[in-house]
Design an enzyme around this catalytic site. Structure first.
Site, PDB file in Angstrom:
ATOM      1  CB  SER A  94      -0.957  -0.051   1.191  1.00 19.36           C
ATOM      2  OG  SER A  94      -1.973   0.918   1.075  1.00 19.36           O
ATOM      3  CG  ASP A 108      -7.272  -3.334  -2.657  1.00 16.93           C
ATOM      4  OD1 ASP A 108      -7.956  -2.691  -1.830  1.00 16.93           O
ATOM      5  OD2 ASP A 108      -6.062  -3.128  -2.822  1.00 16.93           O
ATOM      6  CG  HIS A 141      -5.692  -2.587   0.981  1.00 16.38           C
ATOM      7  ND1 HIS A 141      -5.281  -2.134  -0.252  1.00 16.38           N
ATOM      8  CD2 HIS A 141      -4.904  -1.937   1.899  1.00 16.38           C
ATOM      9  CE1 HIS A 141      -4.308  -1.243  -0.102  1.00 16.38           C
ATOM     10  NE2 HIS A 141      -4.063  -1.110   1.188  1.00 16.38           N
TER      11      HIS A 141
END
EC number: 3.5.1.9
Length: 263
Positions: free
Chosen positions: A123, A203, A235
């Site tokens: 991320s 996600d 995610h």
């Protein structure tokens, strides 16, 4: 040299803040050992996302690779609107300065070599991985981005409500940071380090847009890019999936083959 597994050590790599720590897994003293280095996500501000996010991947890899060492990095955080600051007042470039400092600590203290390293970022950690490497191979032989953020402007364009955490992390001049990363790629030598971009269709926080954009940019600069979209999990769940382990394993096997040819 045979490997002896030891539990991770939490070590400070800096003295400016309590979050300047990393978990070190050093099971092989050979200076030519391969390394996996993990940078966690959490929008530069989530205190629930820490270096422990890298433990499932690292713990899956170490028993299979006796020549492997690993580290998972904490870094200073920006304020989060739902949590007390607890000294989390970092703003760009504090986060990336910490990653640079941690990598320097590993190179100087433990002889970690760029050409034998896989840098993994999740991320926001993926954004930081490319800030320190730019896909040019300057920090690692391989960079793996997982559910990554790769362009702040395009992120806010797609998700307007994300501008809050972007501005808290980067300040009012956040729109210029993307250009800094792109400039580093422009200046890099062609044929730099390999890149793998992993993104799950499940996600819930980011679409494929970021990964597909970044793959195009890197290929346009002559980088070798592999895109992996057939992974399961949301995610954060991707971090505990077998697919991620398989991807990093494949890259480690490639590094070991290169090492064998050299010797």
């Amino acid at each position: 040299m045979s490997a002896t597994f030891v539990p991770p050590q939490e070590l400070p790599y800096g003295s400016a803040h309590p979050l300047q720590t990393l978990d070190l897994y050093r099971q092989n003293l050979d200076p030519n050992a391969c390394w996996v280095i993990f940078i966690h996500g959490g929008a530069w501000c989530d205190p629930k996302m820490t270096k422990s996010a890298g433990h499932p991947l690292i713990n899956s890899l170490l028993p299979k690779y006796p020549r492997l060492n690993a580290a998972s990095i904490n870094h200073r955080l920006s304020p989060h609107p739902r949590y007390p600051s607890n000294g989390n007042v970092a703003k760009h470039p504090n986060h990336i300065d910490d990653v640079h400092l941690a990598l320097s600590f590993l190179r100087e203290r433990y002889s970690m070599k760029r050409e034998k390293s896989v840098l993994v970022g999740h991320s926001a950690g993926a954004y930081m991985a490319f800030q320190v490497d730019a896909g040019c191979g300057v920090a690692a032989a391989v960079v793996v981005g997982i559910e990554g953020i790769y362009h702040l402007g395009k992120l806010v364009e797609e998700y307007a409500d994300y501008e809050g955490f972007v501005e808290r992390a980067f300040g009012g001049g956040w729109k210029g940071v993307d250009g800094e990363v792109l400039a580093d790629i422009e200046d890099g030598e062609k044929g730099g380090g390999r890149v793998v971009l992993i993104h799950s269709s499940q996600d819930e926080l980011l679409s494929f847009g970021q990964s597909r954009y970044w793959a195009g940019v890197l290929r346009g600069r002559g980088r070798v890019v592999r895109e992996v979209y057939d992974v399961a999990g949301n995610h954060n769940e991707v971090l505990e999936g077998a697919e991620l382990v398989e991807v990093v394993e494949e890259e480690l096997k490639g590094l070991e083959m290169e090492f064998a040819k050299e010797n």
